[in-house]
Motif scaffolding. Structure first.
Motif, PDB file in Angstrom:
ATOM      1  N   VAL A  20      30.504  59.570  31.814  1.00  8.02           N
ATOM      2  CA  VAL A  20      31.088  60.813  31.290  1.00  8.02           C
ATOM      3  C   VAL A  20      30.872  60.969  29.794  1.00  8.02           C
ATOM      4  O   VAL A  20      31.138  62.050  29.245  1.00  8.02           O
ATOM      5  CB  VAL A  20      32.590  60.906  31.626  1.00  8.02           C
ATOM      6  N   ALA A  21      30.391  59.920  29.125  1.00  9.74           N
ATOM      7  CA  ALA A  21      30.099  60.012  27.694  1.00  9.74           C
ATOM      8  C   ALA A  21      29.090  58.929  27.330  1.00  9.74           C
ATOM      9  O   ALA A  21      29.050  57.865  27.953  1.00  9.74           O
ATOM     10  CB  ALA A  21      31.367  59.857  26.847  1.00  9.74           C
ATOM     11  N   VAL A  22      28.275  59.240  26.340  1.00  5.49           N
ATOM     12  CA  VAL A  22      27.314  58.286  25.797  1.00  5.49           C
ATOM     13  C   VAL A  22      27.599  58.145  24.308  1.00  5.49           C
ATOM     14  O   VAL A  22      27.590  59.132  23.573  1.00  5.49           O
ATOM     15  CB  VAL A  22      25.856  58.749  26.012  1.00  5.49           C
ATOM     16  N   GLU A  23      27.868  56.928  23.873  1.00  6.82           N
ATOM     17  CA  GLU A  23      28.130  56.677  22.458  1.00  6.82           C
ATOM     18  C   GLU A  23      26.814  56.463  21.725  1.00  6.82           C
ATOM     19  O   GLU A  23      25.920  55.766  22.206  1.00  6.82           O
ATOM     20  CB  GLU A  23      29.026  55.449  22.290  1.00  6.82           C
ATOM     21  N   ARG A  24      26.731  57.044  20.561  1.00  2.00           N
ATOM     22  CA  ARG A  24      25.499  56.967  19.778  1.00  2.00           C
ATOM     23  C   ARG A  24      25.835  56.709  18.320  1.00  2.00           C
ATOM     24  O   ARG A  24      26.755  57.306  17.772  1.00  2.00           O
ATOM     25  CB  ARG A  24      24.726  58.281  19.916  1.00  2.00           C
ATOM     26  N   GLN A  25      25.083  55.794  17.737  1.00  2.00           N
ATOM     27  CA  GLN A  25      25.185  55.538  16.304  1.00  2.00           C
ATOM     28  C   GLN A  25      23.803  55.739  15.689  1.00  2.00           C
ATOM     29  O   GLN A  25      22.916  54.907  15.884  1.00  2.00           O
ATOM     30  CB  GLN A  25      25.697  54.127  16.017  1.00  2.00           C
ATOM     31  N   GLY A  26      23.629  56.859  14.981  1.00  3.86           N
ATOM     32  CA  GLY A  26      22.334  57.157  14.382  1.00  3.86           C
ATOM     33  C   GLY A  26      21.263  57.307  15.428  1.00  3.86           C
ATOM     34  O   GLY A  26      21.354  58.158  16.321  1.00  3.86           O
ATOM     35  N   ASP A  27      20.235  56.470  15.354  1.00  4.08           N
ATOM     36  CA  ASP A  27      19.091  56.587  16.257  1.00  4.08           C
ATOM     37  C   ASP A  27      19.174  55.620  17.437  1.00  4.08           C
ATOM     38  O   ASP A  27      18.166  55.304  18.062  1.00  4.08           O
ATOM     39  CB  ASP A  27      17.788  56.356  15.496  1.00  4.08           C
ATOM     40  N   ARG A  28      20.398  55.169  17.760  1.00  2.00           N
ATOM     41  CA  ARG A  28      20.585  54.264  18.884  1.00  2.00           C
ATOM     42  C   ARG A  28      21.797  54.679  19.712  1.00  2.00           C
ATOM     43  O   ARG A  28      22.794  55.156  19.168  1.00  2.00           O
ATOM     44  CB  ARG A  28      20.827  52.822  18.406  1.00  2.00           C
ATOM     45  N   VAL A  29      21.683  54.523  21.035  1.00  2.00           N
ATOM     46  CA  VAL A  29      22.883  54.594  21.862  1.00  2.00           C
ATOM     47  C   VAL A  29      23.456  53.188  21.949  1.00  2.00           C
ATOM     48  O   VAL A  29      22.710  52.196  21.990  1.00  2.00           O
ATOM     49  CB  VAL A  29      22.590  55.156  23.265  1.00  2.00           C
ATOM     50  N   THR A  30      24.767  53.103  21.967  1.00  2.00           N
ATOM     51  CA  THR A  30      25.418  51.794  21.930  1.00  2.00           C
ATOM     52  C   THR A  30      26.263  51.496  23.162  1.00  2.00           C
ATOM     53  O   THR A  30      26.513  50.330  23.467  1.00  2.00           O
ATOM     54  CB  THR A  30      26.318  51.686  20.683  1.00  2.00           C
ATOM     55  N   ALA A  31      26.736  52.543  23.852  1.00  2.00           N
ATOM     56  CA  ALA A  31      27.615  52.320  24.999  1.00  2.00           C
ATOM     57  C   ALA A  31      27.705  53.589  25.821  1.00  2.00           C
ATOM     58  O   ALA A  31      27.350  54.680  25.363  1.00  2.00           O
ATOM     59  CB  ALA A  31      29.011  51.895  24.536  1.00  2.00           C
ATOM     60  N   VAL A  32      28.198  53.435  27.046  1.00  2.00           N
ATOM     61  CA  VAL A  32      28.545  54.578  27.883  1.00  2.00           C
ATOM     62  C   VAL A  32      30.016  54.449  28.275  1.00  2.00           C
ATOM     63  O   VAL A  32      30.559  53.349  28.361  1.00  2.00           O
ATOM     64  CB  VAL A  32      27.663  54.671  29.149  1.00  2.00           C
ATOM     65  N   GLN A  33      30.632  55.588  28.501  1.00  2.00           N
ATOM     66  CA  GLN A  33      31.996  55.632  29.009  1.00  2.00           C
ATOM     67  C   GLN A  33      31.952  56.064  30.466  1.00  2.00           C
ATOM     68  O   GLN A  33      31.249  57.020  30.823  1.00  2.00           O
ATOM     69  CB  GLN A  33      32.833  56.636  28.206  1.00  2.00           C
ATOM     70  N   LEU A  34      32.730  55.375  31.319  1.00  2.00           N
ATOM     71  CA  LEU A  34      32.775  55.691  32.730  1.00  2.00           C
ATOM     72  C   LEU A  34      33.996  56.538  33.048  1.00  2.00           C
ATOM     73  O   LEU A  34      34.996  56.508  32.332  1.00  2.00           O
ATOM     74  CB  LEU A  34      32.799  54.416  33.565  1.00  2.00           C
ATOM     75  N   ALA A  35      33.904  57.277  34.152  1.00  2.00           N
ATOM     76  CA  ALA A  35      35.011  58.145  34.550  1.00  2.00           C
ATOM     77  C   ALA A  35      36.285  57.361  34.792  1.00  2.00           C
ATOM     78  O   ALA A  35      37.394  57.881  34.612  1.00  2.00           O
ATOM     79  CB  ALA A  35      34.618  58.925  35.803  1.00  2.00           C
ATOM     80  N   SER A  36      36.151  56.109  35.172  1.00  2.00           N
ATOM     81  CA  SER A  36      37.313  55.269  35.432  1.00  2.00           C
ATOM     82  C   SER A  36      37.906  54.671  34.168  1.00  2.00           C
ATOM     83  O   SER A  36      38.903  53.953  34.233  1.00  2.00           O
ATOM     84  CB  SER A  36      36.930  54.149  36.405  1.00  2.00           C
ATOM     85  N   GLY A  37      37.298  54.952  33.016  1.00  2.00           N
ATOM     86  CA  GLY A  37      37.872  54.541  31.742  1.00  2.00           C
ATOM     87  C   GLY A  37      37.171  53.408  31.036  1.00  2.00           C
ATOM     88  O   GLY A  37      37.420  53.182  29.838  1.00  2.00           O
ATOM     89  N   GLU A  38      36.303  52.679  31.716  1.00  2.00           N
ATOM     90  CA  GLU A  38      35.652  51.538  31.079  1.00  2.00           C
ATOM     91  C   GLU A  38      34.622  51.981  30.028  1.00  2.00           C
ATOM     92  O   GLU A  38      33.932  52.992  30.217  1.00  2.00           O
ATOM     93  CB  GLU A  38      34.937  50.666  32.118  1.00  2.00           C
ATOM     94  N   ARG A  39      34.536  51.207  28.989  1.00  2.00           N
ATOM     95  CA  ARG A  39      33.470  51.356  27.990  1.00  2.00           C
ATOM     96  C   ARG A  39      32.470  50.235  28.229  1.00  2.00           C
ATOM     97  O   ARG A  39      32.835  49.050  28.201  1.00  2.00           O
ATOM     98  CB  ARG A  39      34.022  51.269  26.576  1.00  2.00           C
ATOM     99  N   ILE A  40      31.209  50.610  28.453  1.00  2.00           N
ATOM    100  CA  ILE A  40      30.169  49.633  28.771  1.00  2.00           C
ATOM    101  C   ILE A  40      29.142  49.634  27.645  1.00  2.00           C
ATOM    102  O   ILE A  40      28.403  50.610  27.458  1.00  2.00           O
ATOM    103  CB  ILE A  40      29.484  49.957  30.109  1.00  2.00           C
ATOM    104  N   ALA A  41      29.107  48.571  26.874  1.00  2.00           N
ATOM    105  CA  ALA A  41      28.095  48.429  25.828  1.00  2.00           C
ATOM    106  C   ALA A  41      26.736  48.169  26.470  1.00  2.00           C
ATOM    107  O   ALA A  41      26.642  47.539  27.538  1.00  2.00           O
ATOM    108  CB  ALA A  41      28.464  47.293  24.889  1.00  2.00           C
ATOM    109  N   CYS A  42      25.672  48.642  25.825  1.00  2.00           N
ATOM    110  CA  CYS A  42      24.352  48.484  26.435  1.00  2.00           C
ATOM    111  C   CYS A  42      23.256  48.520  25.379  1.00  2.00           C
ATOM    112  O   CYS A  42      23.422  49.086  24.295  1.00  2.00           O
ATOM    113  CB  CYS A  42      24.103  49.574  27.470  1.00  2.00           C
TER     114      CYS A  42
END
Length: 401
Positions: A190-212
């Motif tokens: 449900v969300a993709v975290e991004r810092q500058g020119d990199r993605v760092t994590a995704v957020q899941l509908a169930s609430g978990e934050r998954i770094a990648c």
């Protein structure tokens, strides 16, 4: 296959694949089997039953009759791959993939399209495809059931074109990827975290934050939504496509090539039945969960075109029908593949506009090679990169059905 757990086992993975249908599962398998990759992979699939994905609604066809040379090469790999499927997966449990290569037949009803066929068949021949041009008399000699008085030219694929059992390929990719440690979760990004020119994590509908370390967008008709989560624009949208399976009172007595008619429909053999498809005349983007049918399309467009081209099809009966979605690239109807030019660890496997199933072996292999080595290795897929989209440089694929 084991039940898919909605909660990932970890809170960080080397690769998160968004979408577990044919493209996501291909990337997962090719990563799991790549000796240069030793990382952890999570596949996030919102519909673990796969009932609404494009893969479930495919007609499962393969051809080399494309207008873009890169697409010819991609499909040639697929044709070879399905013939070697058990060998490729390295497992005696794996069945061979059933194929029925009855060929494609593009029919030209005017000088413009006849000229297009001459150019594309010449290119395909240079690429090693088995396409031949046929005059109306030559078509009639091979396939006497067509009405051809308005046809100027045909292009027929003599090898490695027709049906293949993509469902078996899909099932075994998932199974073998799991066995090699790929994790599949029944959840939704449900969300993709991004810092500058990199993605760092995704957020899941169930609430978990998954770094990648990598995100692979394999979300089919929902691909633009996933890209937007990372602040990126992608011209891919869901478009409805219609399929009918029918029986004929007077069967043709021989295989019917997948025939692309100037009247705007296509039709082919389908076991003891026939399968027809069409694009609606009004073809807007739709919501990804909109599968409502246009029940007038068969009577107003499809049946008249079939009966006109193949008189034996004046007496037919529909036995099944469904609506699926193309993940339609509105710029040039070609795939968007590889890394984003602004966010280098966000990878596209999107926009196939109806030819994704047959392109999935080459695309899965290519994306896995990029993650493992930092570049295209076996086949250079860079012509299909996002850069052309950003520059507005079209790489048109004219052979969209």
């Amino acid at each position: 296959m084991a039940q898919t757990d909605p909660t990932p086992n970890r809170n960080n993975y080397d690769v998160v694949i968004v979408g577990g249908a044919i493209m996501g599962s291909s990337v997962a398998w090719f990563l799991a089997s790549n000796p240069d990759f030793q990382g952890r992979v999570l596949v996030v699939e919102r519909d673990p039953g796969y009932g609404s994905c494009s893969t479930a609604h495919t007609n499962s066809c393969m051809r080399q009759q494309f207008s873009a040379p890169i697409n010819v090469k991609i499909s040639q790999f697929a044709a070879d791959y399905v013939k070697r499927f058990r060998e490729e997966l390295g497992d005696e449990r794996v069945p061979g993939i059933h194929t029925h290569f009855f060929g494609y037949m593009y029919l030209a009803g005017d000088d413009t399209f006849a000229g297009h066929l001459r150019r594309t068949v010449s290119m395909q021949a240079q690429s090693g495809a088995g396409t031949v041009l046929l005059t109306p008399d030559e078509i009639a000699a091979r396939f006497p059931f067509y009405r051809l008085d308005d046809i100027l030219l045909g292009a027929f694929g003599t090898r490695d074109e027709g049906y293949f059992d993509g469902g078996t390929m899909f099932d075994w990719w998932r199974r073998k990827a799991r066995e090699r440690g790929v994790e599949f979760t029944a959840n939704e990004v449900v969300a993709v975290e991004r810092q500058g020119d990199r993605v760092t994590a995704v957020q899941l509908a169930s609430g978990e934050r998954i770094a990648c370390g990598w995100v692979v967008n394999a979300a089919g008709p929902r691909a633009a939504r996933v890209a937007a989560m990372a602040g990126l624009a992608l011209p891919v949208e869901p478009r409805k496509r219609y399929t009918w399976v029918f029986e004929a009172e007077r069967p043709l007595g021989q295989d019917l090539p997948l025939t692309i008619d100037p009247g705007g429909v296509h039709v082919r053999s389908d076991g003891g039945y026939y399968m027809a498809g069409a694009t609606p005349d009004h073809d807007p983007a739709v919501e990804p969960d909109d599968f409502a049918a246009d029940h007038g399309l068969w009577e107003s467009k499809v049946w008249p075109a079939l009966a006109n081209r193949i008189p034996a099809f004046e007496a037919i009966r529909v036995v099944n029908e469904w609506v699926g979605h193309y993940a339609y690239n509105t710029l040039d109807q070609n795939a968007v593949l590889g890394p984003d030019d602004r966010v280098g660890n966000f990878l596209y496997a999107n926009g196939f506009s109806g030819h994704g199933l047959q392109q999935s072996p080459a695309v899965g292999r290519g994306i896995a090679e990029w993650i493992a080595t930092g570049g295209w290795q076996t086949l250079d897929l860079s012509p299909l990169g996002i850069g052309r989209i950003r520059r507005g440089e079209r790489l048109d694929e004219a052979a969209i059905i």
